[in-house]
Scaffold this active site. Structure first.
Site, PDB file in Angstrom:
ATOM      1  N   GLU A  25       0.857   8.755  -1.318  1.00 20.48           N
ATOM      2  CA  GLU A  25       0.970   7.302  -1.514  1.00 20.48           C
ATOM      3  C   GLU A  25       0.138   6.924  -2.718  1.00 20.48           C
ATOM      4  OE1 GLU A  25      -0.209   3.029   0.254  1.00 20.48           O
ATOM      5  OE2 GLU A  25       0.308   4.479   1.823  1.00 20.48           O
ATOM      6  N   ASP A 316      -3.913   6.221  -1.585  1.00 18.69           N
ATOM      7  CA  ASP A 316      -3.610   4.816  -1.871  1.00 18.69           C
ATOM      8  C   ASP A 316      -4.058   4.418  -3.271  1.00 18.69           C
ATOM      9  OD1 ASP A 316      -2.446   2.386  -1.388  1.00 18.69           O
ATOM     10  OD2 ASP A 316      -3.721   1.820   0.274  1.00 18.69           O
TER      11      ASP A 316
END
Length: 355
Positions: A25, A316
């Site tokens: 991600e 992230d």
């Protein structure tokens, strides 16, 4: 970690780690879009901070914006410092999901995928890509999904929450999206469901006077968890048992609540019936990632719920630091076998990445 001090470019000075990783991600932004727009934001009386950044203050948003656009030296330096062999890139929130006009969304998705494919091809194996789909037009989305996987080499799809179509908010449990799920199953690629800000009506009802809660601090998790539960109890995995869904942040609270949710559903199913329990779908069809949730207790809860074979490493980026994610997972109180699976082996098998 103090997120206000995230570097704009470059990376930390820590020596490279020895534990290989695939990070799944890791966001970028289409240069044609300029600065990211995070969806419906507070306005008027709700704008106690500059929350057009999805709950971010302007200083943090400026730093994140620079990192989103950096697909070269700074990003690669941080990957090296974190021991990340491959980052699977995905377009950040503020993508096609918020484009209410279907034709514009379709054109934008194709452009984003072409741009990402060119960056992946030029990365010398350091990047892979999640496709962007314009779900406003299901037929076009299916065609673009096939093109993205078969011609551009994308390894899956990322969808940023619900999709705008005019005034409607579309969720992935709706029958109109069955062709998309069927195609994902046919192509054997997963869909990563990423958070998006709740719709403005939800913000005004639940977060009045509290813009600090609307985004990553809290609002993302219940918005995404609800979307996942709609998919599960809407029967998507019963109709498409081979479909794979990925959710971040160690499950958006669902591993902690799964037992209670299922128990309550069994007492009050209304007209809903599913072939299996929520816990079974979490173990059979859903993968969790570590993105932005570097917490031992959350990880252990996830391991007890789904096991080490269903958890994937993610940082992230650029909203969090890859090196923080790496240091945490390398010292988390889990078995070395699970650590290797989470950091590398699970993703290598799921996405067919030979690294």
């Amino acid at each position: 970690m103090t997120i206000r001090n995230l570097p704009v470019v470059g990376g930390p000075t820590d020596p490279p780690t020895q534990l290989r990783k695939i990070a799944i991600e890791e966001h970028f932004i289409d240069p044609a879009l300029g600065e990211p727009h995070y969806g419906d934001s507070f306005s008027g009386e709700f704008a106690q901070d500059d929350s057009s950044y999805g709950g971010f203050n302007p200083e943090f948003a400026e730093t994140v914006n620079a990192r989103l656009h950096d697909l070269h030296k700074g990003r690669i330096d941080e990957m090296d410092a974190a021991g990340i062999d491959v980052a699977i890139l995905s377009h950040t929130i503020g993508g096609v999901e918020g484009i209410a006009d279907a034709a514009t969304a379709v054109r934008t998705a194709a452009r984003v995928n072409d741009f990402l494919a060119s960056e992946v091809a030029a990365s010398n194996g350091r990047f892979a890509g999640f496709a962007t789909l314009a779900l406003q037009d299901v037929d076009a989305a299916v065609l673009e999904l096939r093109r993205a996987v078969r011609e551009l080499g994308m390894v899956g799809v990322m969808v940023n929450g619900f999709t705008d179509l005019g005034e409607d908010k579309l969720y992935l449990d709706e029958p109109r999206f069955d062709p998309v799920w069927a195609t994902l199953q046919e192509l054997d690629v997963p869909l990563y469901l990423h958070p998006r800000l709740p719709a403005r009506a939800v913000q005004e009802a639940n977060y009045r006077g509290h813009p600090e809660l609307v985004g990553a601090a809290w609002g993302f998790a219940p918005e995404t968890a609800t979307h996942v539960l709609r998919i599960v109890y809407g029967g998507v995995f019963d109709r498409h048992p081979g479909a794979n869904l990925i959710i971040g942040h160690l499950g958006e609270t669902l591993p902690f609540f799964a037992g209670r949710i299922q128990r309550a559903f069994e007492y009050n199913p209304y007209a809903r019936r599913t072939r299996k329990r929520l816990q079974d779908y979490l173990s059979d069809n859903i993968w969790l990632t570590t993105s932005g949730n570097f917490n031992d207790q959350a990880l252990i809860t996830a391991l007890l719920t789904v096991g080490g074979d269903r958890i994937l490493f993610a940082s992230d980026y650029p909203y969090d630091m890859s090196t923080d994610a790496a240091r945490w997972i390398e010292h988390a109180p889990i078995s070395e076998n699970d650590r290797r699976k989470i950091c590398h082996d699970n993703a290598a098998a799921l996405f067919g990445l030979e690294h």
